[in-house]
Design a protein around this motif. Structure first.
Motif, PDB file in Angstrom:
ATOM      1  N   ARG A 112     138.365 -31.341  22.158  1.00 33.02           N
ATOM      2  CA  ARG A 112     137.409 -32.614  22.113  1.00 33.02           C
ATOM      3  C   ARG A 112     137.969 -33.926  23.125  1.00 33.02           C
ATOM      4  N   TYR A 147     141.254 -27.244  18.913  1.00 37.73           N
ATOM      5  CA  TYR A 147     140.058 -28.109  18.961  1.00 37.73           C
ATOM      6  C   TYR A 147     140.186 -29.662  19.034  1.00 37.73           C
ATOM      7  N   LEU A 151     133.551 -21.396  17.869  1.00 37.60           N
ATOM      8  CA  LEU A 151     133.482 -22.629  18.785  1.00 37.60           C
ATOM      9  C   LEU A 151     131.888 -22.598  19.401  1.00 37.60           C
ATOM     10  N   VAL A 204     132.350 -27.152  16.062  1.00 41.73           N
ATOM     11  CA  VAL A 204     132.786 -26.106  15.447  1.00 41.73           C
ATOM     12  C   VAL A 204     132.141 -25.787  14.322  1.00 41.73           C
TER      13      VAL A 204
END
Length: 438
Positions: free
Chosen positions: A68, A64, A84, A78
């Protein structure tokens, strides 16, 4: 559930009960020509080779962090269990929405694939127990609050995924695209959408007896938080009263754990010695999860996540056609209006119609008949709203595979479990731990 939290130290002056009603009425139904469209896609994240095994938090966090850094048009967030979510920017057309989200998903999948992970479209995590990935005051408070009513809230937070279609509220004036008609259509068509796109028959490694286990969880939670308001009368008035009478999930604090009151409605809070501020009202509305949520536009929240990389496009296209094309909207409204009698006086999703949709999908004869008519109306309308040949083909294939046969995506998984030998379609491959990328 990905809304940001404002700084509690900057709360504005307290709002009165009358001010709350006026604010909600003025903000939640912004009328005008229905021109904008959006979609919010939630996904489960698994390792394709071993999808039954939970992904370690460290791997998720690393993936993640890389996501980003991407430059996306959609907002990437999230969910509490590590799901997700991709939320599109408001689009001026169906194809603009499809194009921008598809490009973003391609970028996301590339990053995840490089890290041995993949997105999977299922309405409910089929194997693992709900486990929280995010540990923040909001979700600590949410878990405490929802646990009071049973385990369903935690499963919703940590194990569910959906396709949420966002539509303009519609014209102020009456008619097929008027906001009052669209409000009713969203709730009456909602059960048909639940049944047609049901895709979550498993949880905890077992069949649950529901085509949409995800929807069954929403129905079992606190109805003050997850049910629709009264559909009688003016939608603005009904929603404002619903917001005031809904239970307060939490009282935020600048530091430390948030207070989780019991039995406190927002109306009672405004009458207390320490009344809420405007930002508390805004936050309170993000903690209400009805199947149709007005936020200036309408959020349709009842559709399970769909199998395959592009399965989400079909519910988006069908819903957009049935709401934004006047002829299709009129057909849909006339088709689903008789279903209101079966629903009775109980709010969605707790009434008999929505229960049948979640349990049986389109095996329910009335829902199947309504779905056949509505999907045909959507197919006719798709060229008029600019749908590409590819989108029209996807809707036609879904209609032939499922709607015309009284089936839904969950039935593919059920067939595989029962050993009937029907051809695999995403979820069956997932059961065997195969990569379902085309």
């Amino acid at each position: 559930m990905s809304d940001s939290v404002s700084d509690c130290s900057e709360r504005r002056s307290a709002v009165t009960e009358a001010e709350v009603e006026a604010l909600v009425r003025g903000i939640c139904f912004k009328t005008g020509p229905p021109r904008r469209l959006g979609v919010e896609l939630e996904w489960l994240v698994h390792e394709p080779r071993s999808p039954r095994l939970p992904v370690p938090p460290e791997r998720l966090e690393a993936a993640y962090a890389a996501l980003r850094a991407l430059s996306l048009r959609s907002a990437l967030t999230v969910e509490p269990g590590g799901q997700l979510e991709l939320s599109s920017a408001p689009a001026d057309s169906l194809m603009e929405c499809v194009g921008s989200v598809s490009a973003d998903l391609d970028a996301v999948r590339t990053v995840l694939r490089d890290r041995g992970l993949a997105l999977h479209g299922l309405g409910q995590e089929p194997w693992n127990e709900p486990t929280r990935f995010l540990h923040e005051p909001r979700y600590d408070a949410m878990e405490t609050c929802l646990d009071r009513a049973g385990p369903e809230g935690r499963a919703m937070m940590c194990s569910s995924a959906s396709v949420q279609v966002c539509l303009d509220a519609g014209y102020e004036e009456p008619g097929p695209l008027g906001h009052g008609r669209r409000w009713l259509l969203a709730h009456q068509l909602g059960a048909v959408l639940v049944g047609a796109f049901a895709n979550s028959p498993m949880a905890g490694g077992r069949l649950t007896g529901w085509r949409s286990t995800r929807q069954s969880l929403w129905a079992a939670m606190d109805p003050g938080r997850t049910s629709s308001p009264s559909l009688d009368g003016d939608p603005r008035t009904a929603w404002a009263r619903h917001v005031l009478d809904a239970p307060v999930m939490c009282v935020r604090a600048p530091s430390g754990p948030w207070e989780v009151p019991e039995g406190l409605t927002f109306r009672a809070w405004t009458r207390s010695a320490a009344p809420p501020g405007r930002d508390d009202l805004d936050y309170h509305q993000t903690t209400l999860f009805p199947p149709v949520r007005p936020r200036g536009h309408l959020e349709l929240r009842m559709i399970d996540a769909q199998p395959g990389d592009d399965g989400w496009i079909v519910p988006l296209a069908v819903t957009a056609a049935l709401f934004d094309d006047p002829e299709a909207a009129e057909t849909a409204y006339r088709t689903v209006k008789p279903l209101a009698e079966r629903a009775g006086s109980a709010p969605a999703p707790c009434n008999p119609l929505w229960t049948a949709a979640a349990r049986s999908g389109l095996a329910d004869p009335e829902l199947r008949e309504a779905a056949v008519t509505c999907f045909a109306a959507a197919a006719d309308a798709l060229p008029r709203i600019g749908a590409s040949d590819g989108v029209r083909k996807a809707v036609a294939e879904f209609t032939d595979r499922y709607v015309a046969r009284g089936r839904c995506p969950a039935d593919d998984l059920l067939d595989r479990v029962a050993g009937t030998g029907r051809p695999p379609h995403g979820t069956e491959d997932l059961l065997h731990g195969k990569d379902i990328r085309p």
